[in-house]
Scaffold this active site. Sequence first.
Site, PDB file in Angstrom:
ATOM      1  N   LYS A 135       7.007  17.486 -39.398  1.00  0.00           N
ATOM      2  CA  LYS A 135       6.157  16.764 -40.361  1.00  0.00           C
ATOM      3  C   LYS A 135       6.224  15.259 -40.138  1.00  0.00           C
ATOM      4  O   LYS A 135       5.224  14.576 -40.277  1.00  0.00           O
ATOM      5  CB  LYS A 135       6.465  17.175 -41.808  1.00  0.00           C
ATOM      6  N   ARG A 151      20.215  11.887 -35.963  1.00  0.00           N
ATOM      7  CA  ARG A 151      20.526  11.810 -37.388  1.00  0.00           C
ATOM      8  C   ARG A 151      21.823  12.536 -37.711  1.00  0.00           C
ATOM      9  O   ARG A 151      22.098  13.594 -37.152  1.00  0.00           O
ATOM     10  CB  ARG A 151      19.392  12.450 -38.195  1.00  0.00           C
ATOM     11  N   ARG A 165      19.799  22.636 -45.274  1.00  0.00           N
ATOM     12  CA  ARG A 165      18.516  21.985 -45.570  1.00  0.00           C
ATOM     13  C   ARG A 165      17.385  23.007 -45.612  1.00  0.00           C
ATOM     14  O   ARG A 165      16.475  22.901 -46.437  1.00  0.00           O
ATOM     15  CB  ARG A 165      18.221  20.906 -44.526  1.00  0.00           C
ATOM     16  N   ARG A 209       9.404  16.964 -53.293  1.00  0.00           N
ATOM     17  CA  ARG A 209      10.179  18.052 -52.718  1.00  0.00           C
ATOM     18  C   ARG A 209      10.520  19.109 -53.761  1.00  0.00           C
ATOM     19  O   ARG A 209      11.158  20.113 -53.440  1.00  0.00           O
ATOM     20  CB  ARG A 209      11.486  17.484 -52.180  1.00  0.00           C
ATOM     21  N   ARG A 233      16.602  16.803 -31.461  1.00  0.00           N
ATOM     22  CA  ARG A 233      15.743  15.761 -32.035  1.00  0.00           C
ATOM     23  C   ARG A 233      16.458  14.410 -32.071  1.00  0.00           C
ATOM     24  O   ARG A 233      17.652  14.317 -32.300  1.00  0.00           O
ATOM     25  CB  ARG A 233      15.357  16.167 -33.461  1.00  0.00           C
TER      26      ARG A 233
HETATM   27  P1  ADP Z   1      14.002  16.724 -43.293  1.00  0.00           P
HETATM   28  O1  ADP Z   1      12.749  17.085 -44.021  1.00  0.00           O
HETATM   29  O2  ADP Z   1      13.889  16.854 -41.817  1.00  0.00           O
HETATM   30  O3  ADP Z   1      15.221  17.402 -43.842  1.00  0.00           O
HETATM   31  P2  ADP Z   1      14.005  13.977 -44.432  1.00  0.00           P
HETATM   32  O4  ADP Z   1      14.224  12.774 -43.608  1.00  0.00           O
HETATM   33  O5  ADP Z   1      12.692  14.139 -45.110  1.00  0.00           O
HETATM   34  O6  ADP Z   1      14.325  15.185 -43.472  1.00  0.00           O
HETATM   35  O7  ADP Z   1      15.149  14.057 -45.576  1.00  0.00           O
HETATM   36  C1  ADP Z   1      16.528  13.969 -45.275  1.00  0.00           C
HETATM   37  C2  ADP Z   1      17.355  14.130 -46.535  1.00  0.00           C
HETATM   38  O8  ADP Z   1      17.043  13.067 -47.472  1.00  0.00           O
HETATM   39  C3  ADP Z   1      17.116  15.407 -47.335  1.00  0.00           C
HETATM   40  O9  ADP Z   1      17.896  16.482 -46.843  1.00  0.00           O
HETATM   41  C4  ADP Z   1      17.546  14.967 -48.749  1.00  0.00           C
HETATM   42  O10 ADP Z   1      18.939  14.955 -48.895  1.00  0.00           O
HETATM   43  C5  ADP Z   1      17.070  13.530 -48.812  1.00  0.00           C
HETATM   44  N1  ADP Z   1      15.687  13.428 -49.386  1.00  0.00           N
HETATM   45  C6  ADP Z   1      14.577  13.021 -48.734  1.00  0.00           C
HETATM   46  N2  ADP Z   1      13.497  13.065 -49.550  1.00  0.00           N
HETATM   47  C7  ADP Z   1      13.933  13.522 -50.756  1.00  0.00           C
HETATM   48  C8  ADP Z   1      13.307  13.807 -52.010  1.00  0.00           C
HETATM   49  N3  ADP Z   1      11.991  13.651 -52.196  1.00  0.00           N
HETATM   50  N4  ADP Z   1      14.085  14.264 -53.027  1.00  0.00           N
HETATM   51  C9  ADP Z   1      15.402  14.426 -52.864  1.00  0.00           C
HETATM   52  N5  ADP Z   1      16.060  14.205 -51.715  1.00  0.00           N
HETATM   53  C10 ADP Z   1      15.344  13.747 -50.653  1.00  0.00           C
END
Ligand code: ADP
Length: 218
Positions: free
Chosen positions: A13, A160, A171, A88, A127
């Site tokens: 995404k 990461r 996750r 989310r 990645r």
């Molecule tokens: P991915 O979708 O690949 O897991 P992201 O970079 O979108 O990676 O998110 C990494 C982490 O950041 C998530 O596992 C969560 O802990 C936190 N996070 C990101 N966006 C949110 C959100 N909208 N609400 C709560 N936690 C979030």
Amino acid sequence: MNLIILGAPGSGKGTSATVLREKYSLAHISTGDIFRSNIKNGTPLGLEAKSYMDKGALVPDSLTVSMVEDRLSQDDCKSGYILDGFPRTIAQAEALEEMLAKKGDKIDAVLSIIVDDEIIKDRVSSRRVCEKCGASFNVRFKPTKVEGVCDLCGGNVIQRADDNEETVAARLETYYKNTQPLIDFYDKKGLIVEGNNNVDADKCIADIESGLKTKGII
Ligand code: ADP
Ligand code: ZN
């Protein structure tokens, strides 16, 4: 055009969002990137977010929602944006509706990225992401031209902390429990546009653009 992009961790995404932001001059709001930059800079928000992110859990809404509201009020969002990683949860989606209604703003489409689980697990460990602009690369499938240097902005490209097998499993679980129900939530509003990312980003973007055209958004 205001978009949301939904997809499991490692679904691509972020990559699709990066392509769309460049092509349609959208502000790219990645909550994960904002948290990571706060962690890097050692802010109080970063310190708090890190404990959740390291476990593959969600950062509490009390922190996340106000952070997004603040970001959406910035000038570059006036001409369109793509929300990547937010909402989310259903609660976050409702909070988003409320904050947009206050501004007389709305979401035009919700992009749903589809990828098989086995492909996700295979892609995530290789990645790499740019610390500066958030662009995604992959040492096996899409390496940077110069090792460790972002093709787009010259920033540092790193792995990461949460891209390890254990955290990825957590996750994915969090995603299926909390975020998957959003697809139904937005489908009922007629907003979903699908992109299949099992093959590559070009095919996924082509799917999305054809869906956006059908809806008369582009
Ligand atoms: P991915 O979708 O690949 O897991 P992201 O970079 O979108 O990676 O998110 C990494 C982490 O950041 C998530 O596992 C969560 O802990 C936190 N996070 C990101 N966006 C949110 C959100 N909208 N609400 C709560 N936690 C979030
Ligand atoms: Zn970059």
